[in-house]
Motif scaffolding. Structure first.
Motif, PDB file in Angstrom:
ATOM      1  N   UNK A   1      26.624 -37.838  -7.644  1.00  0.00           N
ATOM      2  CA  UNK A   1      26.382 -37.264  -6.316  1.00  0.00           C
ATOM      3  C   UNK A   1      25.825 -38.308  -5.349  1.00  0.00           C
ATOM      4  N   UNK A   2      25.008 -39.231  -5.839  1.00  0.00           N
ATOM      5  CA  UNK A   2      24.501 -40.311  -4.993  1.00  0.00           C
ATOM      6  C   UNK A   2      25.642 -41.201  -4.501  1.00  0.00           C
ATOM      7  N   UNK A   3      26.626 -41.462  -5.366  1.00  0.00           N
ATOM      8  CA  UNK A   3      27.779 -42.270  -4.968  1.00  0.00           C
ATOM      9  C   UNK A   3      28.574 -41.538  -3.888  1.00  0.00           C
ATOM     10  N   UNK A   4      28.795 -40.234  -4.078  1.00  0.00           N
ATOM     11  CA  UNK A   4      29.502 -39.449  -3.058  1.00  0.00           C
ATOM     12  C   UNK A   4      28.732 -39.436  -1.736  1.00  0.00           C
ATOM     13  N   UNK A   5      27.420 -39.285  -1.818  1.00  0.00           N
ATOM     14  CA  UNK A   5      26.588 -39.257  -0.618  1.00  0.00           C
ATOM     15  C   UNK A   5      26.656 -40.592   0.119  1.00  0.00           C
ATOM     16  N   UNK A   6      26.589 -41.674  -0.626  1.00  0.00           N
ATOM     17  CA  UNK A   6      26.661 -43.003  -0.009  1.00  0.00           C
ATOM     18  C   UNK A   6      28.002 -43.222   0.695  1.00  0.00           C
ATOM     19  N   UNK A   7      29.102 -42.811   0.054  1.00  0.00           N
ATOM     20  CA  UNK A   7      30.412 -43.009   0.682  1.00  0.00           C
ATOM     21  C   UNK A   7      30.574 -42.122   1.914  1.00  0.00           C
ATOM     22  N   UNK A   8      30.027 -40.915   1.888  1.00  0.00           N
ATOM     23  CA  UNK A   8      30.105 -40.046   3.069  1.00  0.00           C
ATOM     24  C   UNK A   8      29.281 -40.634   4.214  1.00  0.00           C
TER      25      UNK A   8
ATOM     26  N   UNK B   1      32.859 -37.501  13.071  1.00  0.00           N
ATOM     27  CA  UNK B   1      32.270 -37.337  11.745  1.00  0.00           C
ATOM     28  C   UNK B   1      31.733 -35.935  11.502  1.00  0.00           C
ATOM     29  N   UNK B   2      32.295 -34.932  12.133  1.00  0.00           N
ATOM     30  CA  UNK B   2      31.803 -33.566  11.983  1.00  0.00           C
ATOM     31  C   UNK B   2      31.824 -33.081  10.551  1.00  0.00           C
ATOM     32  N   UNK B   3      32.949 -33.241   9.857  1.00  0.00           N
ATOM     33  CA  UNK B   3      33.081 -32.782   8.470  1.00  0.00           C
ATOM     34  C   UNK B   3      32.163 -33.569   7.541  1.00  0.00           C
TER      35      UNK B   3
ATOM     36  N   UNK C   1      27.289 -34.593   4.047  1.00  0.00           N
ATOM     37  CA  UNK C   1      26.047 -35.337   3.799  1.00  0.00           C
ATOM     38  C   UNK C   1      24.864 -34.387   3.706  1.00  0.00           C
ATOM     39  N   UNK C   2      24.789 -33.446   4.629  1.00  0.00           N
ATOM     40  CA  UNK C   2      23.680 -32.484   4.610  1.00  0.00           C
ATOM     41  C   UNK C   2      23.715 -31.630   3.344  1.00  0.00           C
ATOM     42  N   UNK C   3      24.909 -31.179   2.959  1.00  0.00           N
ATOM     43  CA  UNK C   3      25.047 -30.355   1.769  1.00  0.00           C
ATOM     44  C   UNK C   3      24.690 -31.136   0.502  1.00  0.00           C
ATOM     45  N   UNK C   4      25.184 -32.380   0.386  1.00  0.00           N
ATOM     46  CA  UNK C   4      24.876 -33.189  -0.800  1.00  0.00           C
ATOM     47  C   UNK C   4      23.386 -33.508  -0.892  1.00  0.00           C
ATOM     48  N   UNK C   5      22.767 -33.800   0.246  1.00  0.00           N
ATOM     49  CA  UNK C   5      21.332 -34.087   0.253  1.00  0.00           C
ATOM     50  C   UNK C   5      20.542 -32.875  -0.221  1.00  0.00           C
ATOM     51  N   UNK C   6      20.883 -31.695   0.279  1.00  0.00           N
ATOM     52  CA  UNK C   6      20.210 -30.469  -0.164  1.00  0.00           C
ATOM     53  C   UNK C   6      20.445 -30.207  -1.650  1.00  0.00           C
ATOM     54  N   UNK C   7      21.681 -30.421  -2.091  1.00  0.00           N
ATOM     55  CA  UNK C   7      22.014 -30.194  -3.498  1.00  0.00           C
ATOM     56  C   UNK C   7      21.205 -31.115  -4.405  1.00  0.00           C
ATOM     57  N   UNK C   8      21.098 -32.374  -4.031  1.00  0.00           N
ATOM     58  CA  UNK C   8      20.353 -33.332  -4.846  1.00  0.00           C
ATOM     59  C   UNK C   8      18.871 -32.967  -4.875  1.00  0.00           C
ATOM     60  N   UNK C   9      18.301 -32.704  -3.700  1.00  0.00           N
ATOM     61  CA  UNK C   9      16.853 -32.460  -3.620  1.00  0.00           C
ATOM     62  C   UNK C   9      16.437 -31.113  -4.214  1.00  0.00           C
TER      63      UNK C   9
END
Length: 185
Positions: A34-41, A51-53, A58-66
């Motif tokens: 998930x960190x790799x996906x977040x970094x690429x996004x 960059x709307x999508x 990014x917001x969703x992945x950050x919430x999911x990780x935290x």
């Protein structure tokens, strides 16, 4: 600190080796992906103006990780790691817990290694013909490449990078002493 130096209370016999910590390994690998996906996004956001999508991703992945993954890692570590390892981790306060959990998830129970030398070999930190061990084309590595990447890769903030960034003693003094010795040679 060597494995032999770890304090195990005398009234408690150490638990027999149960194998790797499967929940901890699975949770830390999920975190890494998930960190790799977040970094690429985040990189796509900085490159593109539209960059709307990606901002939503990014917001969703950050919430999911935290909110999901990090609590899962903490819970898996609490349930799977033996008490004496948890006590040792509490004694060393400067090490980033998430990184240590990733290493323990890959290496499993440290008591299965005969000593520091076999642990270094498993992690791929052993010398081969006087040089650092490397994977060769067509040959299978005799160490765990994922654990080596967790420890050493600077782009993923490996353990070596973290120890230097946080100036954790006695590792920093040993690093600079070895570096000075090698520069003189």
């Amino acid at each position: 600190m060597d494995i032999e130096e770890m304090d195990v209370p005398e009234n408690e016999a150490p638990e027999p080796y149960k194998g790797p910590y499967p929940r901890l390994r699975r949770a830390t690998r999920t975190y890494q992906h998930l960190e790799i996906l977040l970094r690429s996004a985040k990189q796509r956001i900085t490159k593109d103006q539209d960059y709307g999508q990606d901002a939503v991703v990014v917001e969703w992945l950050t919430d999911l990780i935290e909110k999901v993954i990090k609590p899962q890692i903490r819970q898996a570590a609490k349930e799977e790691l033996p008490p004496f390892i948890q006590a040792q981790l509490n004694a060393v306060y400067k090490l980033p817990r998430l990184l240590v959990y990733r290493v323990l998830g890959e290496a499993g129970d440290l008591r299965r290694f005969r000593g520091p030398r076999s642990l270094r070999h498993y992690l791929g930190l052993h010398p081969h013909n006087g040089k650092a061990s490397r994977k060769m084309k067509g040959q299978q590595a005799d160490w765990n490449p994922k654990a080596k990447a967790v420890l050493l890769s600077p782009e993923k903030n490996g353990l070596g990078t973290q120890l230097l960034m946080l100036r954790t003693e006695p590792f920093v003094t040993a690093y600079y002493a070895k570096r000075a010795y090698l520069e003189v040679r």
